[in-house]
Design a protein around this motif. Structure first.
Motif, PDB file in Angstrom:
ATOM      1  N   MET A  46      22.738  35.733  71.693  1.00  0.00           N
ATOM      2  CA  MET A  46      22.115  34.429  71.430  1.00  0.00           C
ATOM      3  C   MET A  46      21.411  33.916  72.679  1.00  0.00           C
ATOM      4  N   GLU A  47      20.181  33.473  72.517  1.00  0.00           N
ATOM      5  CA  GLU A  47      19.455  32.890  73.634  1.00  0.00           C
ATOM      6  C   GLU A  47      19.957  31.478  73.915  1.00  0.00           C
ATOM      7  N   GLU A  48      19.762  31.014  75.163  1.00  0.00           N
ATOM      8  CA  GLU A  48      20.373  29.770  75.625  1.00  0.00           C
ATOM      9  C   GLU A  48      20.030  28.556  74.771  1.00  0.00           C
ATOM     10  N   ASN A  49      18.800  28.467  74.301  1.00  0.00           N
ATOM     11  CA  ASN A  49      18.383  27.300  73.532  1.00  0.00           C
ATOM     12  C   ASN A  49      18.369  27.546  72.026  1.00  0.00           C
ATOM     13  N   ALA A  50      18.961  28.639  71.588  1.00  0.00           N
ATOM     14  CA  ALA A  50      19.031  28.915  70.156  1.00  0.00           C
ATOM     15  C   ALA A  50      20.026  27.970  69.486  1.00  0.00           C
ATOM     16  N   VAL A  51      19.845  27.764  68.194  1.00  0.00           N
ATOM     17  CA  VAL A  51      20.672  26.834  67.429  1.00  0.00           C
ATOM     18  C   VAL A  51      21.110  27.508  66.136  1.00  0.00           C
ATOM     19  N   MET A  52      22.394  27.380  65.822  1.00  0.00           N
ATOM     20  CA  MET A  52      22.927  27.824  64.548  1.00  0.00           C
ATOM     21  C   MET A  52      23.434  26.609  63.772  1.00  0.00           C
ATOM     22  N   GLY A  53      23.583  26.753  62.476  1.00  0.00           N
ATOM     23  CA  GLY A  53      24.112  25.650  61.698  1.00  0.00           C
ATOM     24  C   GLY A  53      23.906  25.846  60.210  1.00  0.00           C
ATOM     25  N   VAL A  54      24.749  25.178  59.432  1.00  0.00           N
ATOM     26  CA  VAL A  54      24.646  25.220  57.968  1.00  0.00           C
ATOM     27  C   VAL A  54      23.703  24.090  57.547  1.00  0.00           C
ATOM     28  N   PHE A  55      22.430  24.192  57.926  1.00  0.00           N
ATOM     29  CA  PHE A  55      21.468  23.116  57.691  1.00  0.00           C
ATOM     30  C   PHE A  55      21.199  22.894  56.202  1.00  0.00           C
ATOM     31  N   CYS A  56      21.495  23.879  55.374  1.00  0.00           N
ATOM     32  CA  CYS A  56      21.296  23.720  53.925  1.00  0.00           C
ATOM     33  C   CYS A  56      22.253  22.697  53.328  1.00  0.00           C
ATOM     34  N   ARG A  57      23.252  22.255  54.111  1.00  0.00           N
ATOM     35  CA  ARG A  57      24.165  21.218  53.647  1.00  0.00           C
ATOM     36  C   ARG A  57      23.398  19.973  53.208  1.00  0.00           C
ATOM     37  N   ARG A  58      22.286  19.671  53.891  1.00  0.00           N
ATOM     38  CA  ARG A  58      21.516  18.458  53.614  1.00  0.00           C
ATOM     39  C   ARG A  58      20.849  18.474  52.247  1.00  0.00           C
ATOM     40  N   PHE A  59      20.650  19.666  51.673  1.00  0.00           N
ATOM     41  CA  PHE A  59      19.844  19.781  50.462  1.00  0.00           C
ATOM     42  C   PHE A  59      20.618  20.317  49.260  1.00  0.00           C
ATOM     43  N   GLY A  60      21.930  20.453  49.392  1.00  0.00           N
ATOM     44  CA  GLY A  60      22.728  20.916  48.269  1.00  0.00           C
ATOM     45  C   GLY A  60      22.554  22.383  47.953  1.00  0.00           C
ATOM     46  N   VAL A  61      22.137  23.163  48.934  1.00  0.00           N
ATOM     47  CA  VAL A  61      21.970  24.607  48.742  1.00  0.00           C
ATOM     48  C   VAL A  61      23.238  25.303  49.227  1.00  0.00           C
ATOM     49  N   PRO A  62      23.963  26.000  48.363  1.00  0.00           N
ATOM     50  CA  PRO A  62      25.253  26.587  48.752  1.00  0.00           C
ATOM     51  C   PRO A  62      25.098  27.839  49.605  1.00  0.00           C
ATOM     52  N   LEU A  63      26.150  28.189  50.272  1.00  0.00           N
ATOM     53  CA  LEU A  63      26.231  29.450  51.013  1.00  0.00           C
ATOM     54  C   LEU A  63      26.659  30.537  50.035  1.00  0.00           C
ATOM     55  N   ILE A  64      25.716  31.379  49.621  1.00  0.00           N
ATOM     56  CA  ILE A  64      26.043  32.457  48.677  1.00  0.00           C
ATOM     57  C   ILE A  64      25.621  33.821  49.220  1.00  0.00           C
ATOM     58  N   ASP A  65      25.447  33.892  50.550  1.00  0.00           N
ATOM     59  CA  ASP A  65      25.147  35.163  51.212  1.00  0.00           C
ATOM     60  C   ASP A  65      26.228  35.525  52.216  1.00  0.00           C
ATOM     61  N   GLY A  66      27.473  35.184  51.889  1.00  0.00           N
ATOM     62  CA  GLY A  66      28.606  35.581  52.710  1.00  0.00           C
ATOM     63  C   GLY A  66      29.032  34.589  53.761  1.00  0.00           C
ATOM     64  N   GLY A  67      28.374  33.434  53.828  1.00  0.00           N
ATOM     65  CA  GLY A  67      28.710  32.471  54.877  1.00  0.00           C
ATOM     66  C   GLY A  67      30.126  31.952  54.809  1.00  0.00           C
ATOM     67  N   THR A  68      30.623  31.655  53.607  1.00  0.00           N
ATOM     68  CA  THR A  68      31.984  31.135  53.486  1.00  0.00           C
ATOM     69  C   THR A  68      33.027  32.231  53.593  1.00  0.00           C
ATOM     70  N   VAL A  69      32.599  33.475  53.580  1.00  0.00           N
ATOM     71  CA  VAL A  69      33.521  34.611  53.693  1.00  0.00           C
ATOM     72  C   VAL A  69      33.610  35.091  55.135  1.00  0.00           C
ATOM     73  N   ARG A  70      32.461  35.317  55.756  1.00  0.00           N
ATOM     74  CA  ARG A  70      32.453  35.891  57.105  1.00  0.00           C
ATOM     75  C   ARG A  70      32.751  34.868  58.194  1.00  0.00           C
ATOM     76  N   LEU A  71      32.224  33.650  58.041  1.00  0.00           N
ATOM     77  CA  LEU A  71      32.377  32.665  59.114  1.00  0.00           C
ATOM     78  C   LEU A  71      33.842  32.336  59.409  1.00  0.00           C
ATOM     79  N   PRO A  72      34.686  32.044  58.403  1.00  0.00           N
ATOM     80  CA  PRO A  72      36.099  31.786  58.718  1.00  0.00           C
ATOM     81  C   PRO A  72      36.796  32.986  59.348  1.00  0.00           C
ATOM     82  N   ARG A  73      36.403  34.202  58.955  1.00  0.00           N
ATOM     83  CA  ARG A  73      37.009  35.394  59.550  1.00  0.00           C
ATOM     84  C   ARG A  73      36.635  35.524  61.023  1.00  0.00           C
ATOM     85  N   LEU A  74      35.415  35.128  61.349  1.00  0.00           N
ATOM     86  CA  LEU A  74      34.939  35.293  62.718  1.00  0.00           C
ATOM     87  C   LEU A  74      35.475  34.238  63.669  1.00  0.00           C
ATOM     88  N   ILE A  75      35.522  32.987  63.214  1.00  0.00           N
ATOM     89  CA  ILE A  75      35.845  31.907  64.147  1.00  0.00           C
ATOM     90  C   ILE A  75      37.051  31.074  63.720  1.00  0.00           C
TER      91      ILE A  75
END
Length: 296
Positions: free
Chosen positions: A159-188
């Motif tokens: 990751m570059e120093e000024n890079a940003v991650m986030g579940v920005f789709c939260r604002r628009f009601g778009v669900p995580l259906i590409d593994g986000g709710t599966v992989r993220l808890p396992r990783l962190i």
């Protein structure tokens, strides 16, 4: 999940939804759609391949064509015995801003999702693949929403120093259906994952590193170069041993029903490597190679 025809059919109905490097100009690794104007382009360097999202005008948001091409490229990597490691990145200063919401908004009448995840890819393309070889994400700019999910497909994230991650789709009601709710808890861990999933807040490189979401943090503009160097290092190791250890770690994390079965999997897959690679490696050590922890 290897039928390209099945994937193409899925994407037809699911209509809707410059990093600084020292590389030569990228070219398509996949045989189809060669030439300029590619939404996904690749560069092959010996046993390493880079795969780049090339829609900088929309911060590399993924539309159906891009999703299909990402899938094709990573399937080609998986099936090529001459390739050991892949690096996924974005051209133009951003990794990926998620799914193209303009396309989603304009094609709602055609939206149809396959509920069985074994029969179709994810909306972002390769997010449901189970690769047998390492994938590294070089994260610059925004890696948010579905872009965050794509980065989670990787084994490692540079990751570059000024890079940003986030579940920005939260604002628009778009669900995580590409593994986000599966992989993220396992990783962190669940607590930190829920913090990001529920709030949709941005997370910077240093916090991501502290969480274990980022594996390396590098200066801006150096993410791809650092990821490629890491890929070359991994590619230089004895591959059967490395893939066996990788497979066992993933199995123990996601699939093993018990500690005993995880240990058995490790033994069953590691023991054959003793004959195929470990004995030869031990012989090298006796001649002085690798002494003092060196990797040369």
């Amino acid at each position: 999940m290897t039928s390209t025809t099945m994937y193409l059919q899925f994407f037809r109905i699911f209509s809707g939804v410059t990093a600084k490097t020292h590389l030569a100009p990228v070219r398509s690794f996949c045989a189809s759609k060669q030439g300029e104007g590619q939404v996904v382009v690749s560069e092959r360097m010996a046993s390493v391949v880079s795969v780049a999202i090339n829609r900088p005008e929309v911060r590399n948001a993924v539309n159906q064509e891009t999703a299909m091409r990402l899938l094709e490229e990573l399937e080609a990597f998986e099936q090529d015995p001459a390739l050991n490691v892949a690096v996924l990145h974005g051209i133009g200063g951003n990794f990926c801003a998620g799914y193209d919401l303009k396309e989603l908004a304009n094609h709602t009448a055609m939206l149809k999702l396959e509920q069985d995840v074994t029969k179709a890819p994810g909306p972002m393309g390769p997010s449901r693949l189970e690769l047998s070889k390492p994938l590294i994400a070089a994260v610059s700019g925004f890696a948010v929403a579905g872009g965050l999910e794509l980065s989670l497909l990787a084994d490692l994230r540079v990751m570059e120093e000024n890079a940003v991650m986030g579940v920005f789709c939260r604002r628009f009601g778009v669900p995580l259906i590409d593994g986000g709710t599966v992989r993220l808890p396992r990783l962190i861990g669940l607590s930190r994952a829920l913090d990001l999933i529920l709030t949709g807040r941005p997370i910077g490189a240093q916090e991501a590193l502290a969480y274990g979401l980022a594996n390396r943090v590098v200066p801006d503009g150096q993410g791809l170069q650092a990821a490629l160097q890491l890929a070359e290092q991994i590619s230089s190791f004895p591959q059967q041993c490395m893939r066996s250890d990788r497979s066992s770690a993933i199995y123990s994390c996601y699939d093993a029903p018990s500690f005993t079965q995880a240990m058995q999997y490790e033994m069953d897959h590691g023991a054959p490597v003793i004959l195929s690679e470990a004995i030869a490696g031990a012989a090298k050590f006796t001649t002085g190679a690798g002494r003092g922890g060196t990797f040369s």
